[in-house]
Each structure stands twice: as structure tokens, then as C-alpha cells.
Design an enzyme around this catalytic site. Structure first.
Site, PDB file in Angstrom:
ATOM      1  N   LYS A  70       0.842  -1.188   0.000  1.00 26.01           N
ATOM      2  CA  LYS A  70       0.000   0.000   0.000  1.00 26.01           C
ATOM      3  C   LYS A  70       0.879   1.241   0.000  1.00 26.01           C
ATOM      4  O   LYS A  70       2.015   1.145   0.478  1.00 26.01           O
ATOM      5  CB  LYS A  70      -0.963   0.020   1.188  1.00 26.01           C
ATOM      6  CG  LYS A  70      -0.363  -0.207   2.574  1.00 26.01           C
ATOM      7  CD  LYS A  70       0.735   0.616   3.109  1.00 26.01           C
ATOM      8  CE  LYS A  70       0.551   2.105   3.271  1.00 26.01           C
ATOM      9  NZ  LYS A  70       1.793   2.762   3.824  1.00 26.01           N
TER      10      LYS A  70
ATOM     11  N   TYR B  66      -4.249   4.378   6.401  1.00 32.30           N
ATOM     12  CA  TYR B  66      -4.676   3.357   7.369  1.00 32.30           C
ATOM     13  C   TYR B  66      -6.040   3.725   7.948  1.00 32.30           C
ATOM     14  O   TYR B  66      -6.926   2.872   8.086  1.00 32.30           O
ATOM     15  CB  TYR B  66      -3.655   3.237   8.505  1.00 32.30           C
ATOM     16  CG  TYR B  66      -2.365   2.552   8.105  1.00 32.30           C
ATOM     17  CD1 TYR B  66      -2.210   1.178   8.222  1.00 32.30           C
ATOM     18  CD2 TYR B  66      -1.295   3.274   7.618  1.00 32.30           C
ATOM     19  CE1 TYR B  66      -1.036   0.544   7.860  1.00 32.30           C
ATOM     20  CE2 TYR B  66      -0.109   2.666   7.252  1.00 32.30           C
ATOM     21  CZ  TYR B  66       0.005   1.296   7.376  1.00 32.30           C
ATOM     22  OH  TYR B  66       1.190   0.678   7.009  1.00 32.30           O
TER      23      TYR B  66
HETATM   24  P1  NDP Z   1      12.371   1.775   1.896  1.00 33.86           P
HETATM   25  O1  NDP Z   1      12.819   3.099   1.423  1.00 33.86           O
HETATM   26  O2  NDP Z   1      12.892   1.295   3.190  1.00 33.86           O
HETATM   27  O3  NDP Z   1      12.721   0.656   0.801  1.00 33.86           O
HETATM   28  C1  NDP Z   1      12.379   0.789  -0.537  1.00 33.86           C
HETATM   29  C2  NDP Z   1      13.335  -0.059  -1.377  1.00 33.86           C
HETATM   30  O4  NDP Z   1      12.954   0.092  -2.725  1.00 33.86           O
HETATM   31  C3  NDP Z   1      14.782   0.404  -1.301  1.00 33.86           C
HETATM   32  O5  NDP Z   1      15.473  -0.154  -0.221  1.00 33.86           O
HETATM   33  C4  NDP Z   1      15.331  -0.099  -2.616  1.00 33.86           C
HETATM   34  O6  NDP Z   1      15.635  -1.468  -2.490  1.00 33.86           O
HETATM   35  C5  NDP Z   1      14.115  -0.021  -3.546  1.00 33.86           C
HETATM   36  N1  NDP Z   1      14.184   1.124  -4.449  1.00 33.86           N
HETATM   37  C6  NDP Z   1      14.237   1.022  -5.804  1.00 33.86           C
HETATM   38  N2  NDP Z   1      14.269   2.231  -6.357  1.00 33.86           N
HETATM   39  C7  NDP Z   1      14.255   3.139  -5.358  1.00 33.86           C
HETATM   40  C8  NDP Z   1      14.300   4.563  -5.313  1.00 33.86           C
HETATM   41  N3  NDP Z   1      14.325   5.299  -6.429  1.00 33.86           N
HETATM   42  N4  NDP Z   1      14.277   5.161  -4.109  1.00 33.86           N
HETATM   43  C9  NDP Z   1      14.218   4.441  -2.986  1.00 33.86           C
HETATM   44  N5  NDP Z   1      14.168   3.094  -2.962  1.00 33.86           N
HETATM   45  C10 NDP Z   1      14.201   2.434  -4.148  1.00 33.86           C
HETATM   46  O7  NDP Z   1      10.785   1.787   1.889  1.00 33.86           O
HETATM   47  P2  NDP Z   1       9.825   0.854   2.733  1.00 33.86           P
HETATM   48  O8  NDP Z   1      10.332  -0.526   2.758  1.00 33.86           O
HETATM   49  O9  NDP Z   1       9.534   1.493   4.026  1.00 33.86           O
HETATM   50  O10 NDP Z   1       8.461   0.957   1.855  1.00 33.86           O
HETATM   51  C11 NDP Z   1       8.289   0.215   0.668  1.00 33.86           C
HETATM   52  C12 NDP Z   1       6.797   0.113   0.352  1.00 33.86           C
HETATM   53  O11 NDP Z   1       6.139  -0.551   1.420  1.00 33.86           O
HETATM   54  C13 NDP Z   1       6.077   1.442   0.188  1.00 33.86           C
HETATM   55  O12 NDP Z   1       5.103   1.320  -0.804  1.00 33.86           O
HETATM   56  C14 NDP Z   1       5.427   1.675   1.532  1.00 33.86           C
HETATM   57  O13 NDP Z   1       4.276   2.488   1.473  1.00 33.86           O
HETATM   58  C15 NDP Z   1       5.089   0.267   1.939  1.00 33.86           C
HETATM   59  N6  NDP Z   1       5.023   0.081   3.395  1.00 33.86           N
HETATM   60  C16 NDP Z   1       3.998  -0.642   3.900  1.00 33.86           C
HETATM   61  C17 NDP Z   1       3.922  -0.895   5.242  1.00 33.86           C
HETATM   62  C18 NDP Z   1       2.862  -1.776   5.785  1.00 33.86           C
HETATM   63  O14 NDP Z   1       2.756  -1.888   6.993  1.00 33.86           O
HETATM   64  N7  NDP Z   1       2.088  -2.456   4.957  1.00 33.86           N
HETATM   65  C19 NDP Z   1       4.896  -0.305   6.194  1.00 33.86           C
HETATM   66  C20 NDP Z   1       5.972   0.366   5.542  1.00 33.86           C
HETATM   67  C21 NDP Z   1       6.014   0.559   4.200  1.00 33.86           C
HETATM   68  P3  NDP Z   1      16.990  -2.089  -3.100  1.00 33.86           P
HETATM   69  O15 NDP Z   1      18.103  -1.372  -2.394  1.00 33.86           O
HETATM   70  O16 NDP Z   1      16.881  -3.524  -2.753  1.00 33.86           O
HETATM   71  O17 NDP Z   1      16.945  -1.820  -4.561  1.00 33.86           O
END
Ligand code: NDP
Length: 439
Positions: free
Chosen positions: A184, A269
Site C-alpha cells: 500500500k 490506514y
Molecule cells: P524503503 O525506502 O525502506 O525501501 C524501498 C526499497 O525500494 C529500497 O530499499 C530499494 O531497495 C528499492 N528502491 C528502488 N528504487 C528506489 C528509489 N528510487 N528510491 C528508494 N528506494 C528504491 O521503503 P519501505 O520498505 O519502508 O516501503 C516500501 C513500500 O512498502 C512502500 O510502498 C510503503 O508504502 C510500503 N510500506 C507498507 C507498510 C505496511 O505496513 N504495509 C509499512 C511500511 C512501508 P533495493 O536497495 O533492494 O533496490
């Protein structure tokens, strides 16, 4: 940034906690004697004691809280599938949520396993692959994503990327024949949500949006109480979700990658919970935003949002979300005959639920804690069961699309300082109701 995934958050599962601990749920209840007695003998307990309604034709078994008076049994009667028979997931994007929640949760799943990793950081991916027993051959980057087409160990692609990338990777996954579980918010525009639904439909692939709270036991109990009219007709929902957003380099503060600020990240949420608990769709919304010009964090997105959604029955949801306040997450659902609340709400762990109603003319309150550790595992296993049994997920793409429509109406209301009407979706946005023992 969604506070629930912050490394310093109290919600994080300690690394040294054995997986089995979160598989077994604890159930603590502090109840007034009057209410307990009423539930044991009176009308309040009758509906819970009744058998579940007939399963819908396209239903999948999912655990249900049947009776809050008793310690919960292990919810899923089926035995674990042997690892090789489980649905294989490619985790796309190894950020906080994937590393701290999703990958550990896969170890708690009964029908699901991690089969591949997709990352822009090969060294990180190698390390994580080693940790979770993923073969080096099953590591991909964003350019080689299409090679997943030839990987028969992967049935589902779980997109855990910044919001603005969800559409692209859903379309690419559907095109190579993979089902999609998408974090989401589903995307950053109604048009993108629709394109994702169309792509999955055209390729006959399943699409589920990861609304984990709809798979969390206490949220599910409240939805059930509302559906069974335990609170009387619903009148009000009040919710807040706040955190003090840090770091100007965060993609969450970038409009193109996030789609907005506090609203799509954490306000969603509250928005989704109001729809889930009431089972209704709002017909209008009024909203305002705060975007302090002097704060460099909020050059592109809003710091906070306040919105009021009105529903056809007269039920009203008053919600706020802020990137500028200390962490706080709560809601209260109020009906004519009772209320239910969670504080904290929306998080991964440490959730608390209370409800109150009149018993023999006296106000009686009850507090319940059900360990929600496995809400990610429940959510992922639900997707797997939908794939195994060829069923519609409980939170399909249409659910994400409807939330996006409402969020766009919220932004329009804030921009125009007017109440904005929202047309009713043509069909239910959800799979079978979580009231039912199977869905
Ligand atoms: P993060 O920033 O921690 O991680 C995102 C990952 O996406 C990065 O680590 C990277 O992985 C990859 N990535 C690829 N391109 C980009 C870019 N241009 N900029 C940044 N990251 C990039 O985010 P979250 O893990 O917190 O969130 C990811 C998703 O999950 C979002 O959609 C968020 O809304 C959702 N979310 C949902 C939650 C829930 O409870 N359901 C809670 C938290 C987040 P790599 O280094 O491996 O390429």
C-alpha cells in the site's frame, strides 16, 4: 516514512525472537465481571456462538476470531505445506519493510516461501539471500526482472518499492505471467491503479493490495462486532496516525515517488479502516492540508491532512495524519450501543483493543490483547491460498483503487476548500466478508 517500519520503533520484532514464538498467539483479556457474565449467557454472546454463515463461492479459508471469551486455538486447521509445495515469492525492493517484516514473516507462513530477491543493490541481496537460503541464481536486479519469467519457483511477485514504482512493476510482473502482491498505497493515481487492475486481468493474474490491518486479528474482531451490530448502528469513527518524519532525502517526501505526504503513507490506514469497519463507501469528503513553507521537509508533499468522510447511513469518519507530530496511532469506532478502539492501532506489534457497552444498564469496558505478530504471515498466506485455490483475494486491486479515488477527492477538497462528492464504486471492492469463517 511509515513509522511502523522505523528501526527504532517499538513495533519491530526483536531479531533474536524465535519464529515459533510469533506463531502461537497469546490472548489476554481484562473484563468486567458484568460483561463477562452477559457474554456467557446473554444476547451479546449469541451471535458469536452461532455457526459461521455459508461460505461464498469464491471463498478461501482465513482465520477468524470466533469468540473473544476463550483463548484462541491455532487458527488454520490445515497442516503446513512442505516447503517445495509452497507458493514462491520474489521480493522486489529490499528496504525496511522487506527486511524487517516481510522476510521474517515468510518464515512464519504455512503456504508461502521466499523464492527470489529483486534489488538494485547486489551485495545487499547476496547477504540477504544467504540469510534466507535463497540461491544466488534467484537474485535479480530491476533490469533483469523479466528473467523471472523463466523461474518456475516464483509464482507471486511482492512489490515493496516506493509507491511511484508500483504500477511499473505490476505491469511487468503481469506481462511475464506472475501474480502480484503489492504494498500500500497501491499506486499514486487512479489511472495507474486502473492500469494495474487491467494488466492483471488481461494476463489472468491475481492482484492483491497488502492491507495488512484487514488481516490483523483485533481489527478483524472489530469489523465482526460492527457487522453483527454489537455496537448498534455506527455513528462515528475518529482516528489519528502521526509520526515525526525524518530526513529530507526520504523518497516519502518526493511527490513523484510517494504520490503525496502523510495521506497516502499513513492517513491511508485510517481511511481504509473506516471503510473496512463500516462496510460502507463514503459519498463525500471535506479536507484540509498543512504544508509549512518554512520546513524544508515539506517542499513537495503535505505535512498533515485532516479529512471528514460522510457515509450514506449517517456514519462519519474524522481522521488526521501527520508527518510532524510525535508517534501516535489510534482509532475509536462509536455506535449507538457501544464503542471499540485501538491504541496503539495500525502497527506491527503491541496493539491494544478495548470495547465498551452497556450491561444491565451499566457501562462495562473490556480490554483485549491478541498478539498480532503474524499479521504479515496471515496476509501473505491469504494471497497464497488464493493462488492455490484460484480465488479472489479479500483485498484485490479494486480495494486499492477505491482508496486512491477517495485520496484524490481529499486532495481536491483541500485544494478547492469545498466538499467533494465521491461516486459509489460499481461493485464491492473487497473479496468475501471477513465475518465469514472462510473468505
Ligand atoms: P524503503 O525506502 O525502506 O525501501 C524501498 C526499497 O525500494 C529500497 O530499499 C530499494 O531497495 C528499492 N528502491 C528502488 N528504487 C528506489 C528509489 N528510487 N528510491 C528508494 N528506494 C528504491 O521503503 P519501505 O520498505 O519502508 O516501503 C516500501 C513500500 O512498502 C512502500 O510502498 C510503503 O508504502 C510500503 N510500506 C507498507 C507498510 C505496511 O505496513 N504495509 C509499512 C511500511 C512501508 P533495493 O536497495 O533492494 O533496490
Amino acid at each position: 516514512m511509515d513509522q511502523t517500519d522505523r528501526p527504532d520503533s517499538q513495533d519491530l520484532i526483536p531479531e533474536d525472537k524465535p519464529a515459533s514464538q510469533s506463531g502461537r498467539r497469546t490472548f489476554l483479556q481484562r473484563s468486567s465481571a458484568g460483561l463477562a457474565a452477559a457474554l456467557a449467557t446473554g444476547a451479546a454472546g449469541t451471535a458469536w456462538a452461532a455457526g459461521p454463515p455459508a461460505a461464498a463461492a469464491n471463498s478461501v479459508k482465513l482465520p477468524l476470531i470466533a469468540d473473544p471469551r476463550t483463548e484462541q486455538k491455532e487458527e488454520t486447521p490445515d497442516a503446513n505445506l512442505p516447503p517445495d509445495d509452497r507458493i514462491g515469492y520474489a521480493i522486489v525492493g529490499l528496504g525496511h519493510l522487506a527486511l524487517d517484516q516481510i522476510l521474517p514473516a515468510l518464515s512464519n507462513c504455512k503456504y508461502s516461501r521466499v523464492a527470489a530477491l529483486v534489488s538494485g543493490d547486489r551485495n545487499k541481496a547476496l547477504k540477504i539471500a544467504h540469510q534466507y537460503g535463497v540461491r544466488e541464481a534467484d537474485i535479480y536486479d530491476y533490469q533483469s526482472f523479466e528473467r523471472l519469467a523463466d523461474n518456475s519457483r516464483v509464482q507471486v511477485v511482492y512489490i515493496v518499492l516506493p509507491n511511484g514504482m508500483h504500477k511499473e512493476f505490476t505491469l511487468r510482473a503481469a506481462k511475464i505471467g506472475k501474480h502480484v502482491l503489492c504494498e500500500k498505497p497501491m499506486a499514486t493515481s487512479v489511472a495507474d491503479c486502473q492500469a494495474m487492475i487491467d494488466a492483471c486481468s488481461k494476463n489472468n493474474r491475481k492482484l492483491m493490495v497488502a492491507y495488512r490491518s484487514q488481516y490483523e486479528p483485533m481489527d478483524r474482531m472489530i469489523a465482526k462486532m460492527a457487522k453483527e451490530n454489537k455496537l448498534g448502528p455506527l455513528r462515528e469513527f475518529i482516528a489519528g496516525n502521526s509520526q515525526n518524519q525524518s530526513g529530507p532525502s526520504q523518497w516519502r517526501l518526493n511527490k513523484a515517488l510517494a504520490g503525496g505526504g502523510a495521506l497516502p503513507d499513513i492517513g491511508l490506514y485510517a481511511l481504509n479502516a473506516a471503510r473496512f469497519f463500516s462496510g460502507e463507501e463514503p459519498y463525500e469528503v471535506s479536507a484540509s492540508l498543512t504544508q509549512p513553507a518554512a520546513d524544508p521537509r515539506f517542499k513537495e508533499v503535505e505535512e498533515s491532512v485532516h479529512f471528514i468522510m460522510r457515509f450514506p447511513s449517517g456514519f462519519t469518519a474524522t481522521c488526521m495524519a501527520s508527518y510532524g507530530c510525535h508517534e501516535s496511532r489510534f482509532f475509536r469506532l462509536q455506535g449507538t450501543d457501544g464503542w471499540a478502539e485501538m491504541d496503539p492501532a495500525f502497527g506491527y506489534n503491541g496493539l491494544r483493543m478495548r470495547y465498551g457497552m452497556l450491561v444491565d444498564g451499566k457501562s462495562a469496558n473490556t480490554e483485549i490483547t491478541i498478539d498480532p505478530n503474524n499479521q504479515f504471515a496471515r496476509e501473505i498466506d491469504h494471497m497464497s491460498l488464493c493462488v492455490i485455490n484460484d480465488k479472489i483475494p479479500h483485498t484485490p486491486g479494486e480495494e486499492g483503487l477505491q482508496d486512491q479515488r477517495i485520496m484524490e477527492a481529499i486532495y481536491e477538497s483541500a485544494r478547492t476548500a469545498r466538499v467533494v462528492k465521491i461516486s459509489k464504486p460499481q461493485a464491492s471492492t473487497r473479496g468475501p466478508d471477513p465475518e465469514e469463517e472462510t473468505f
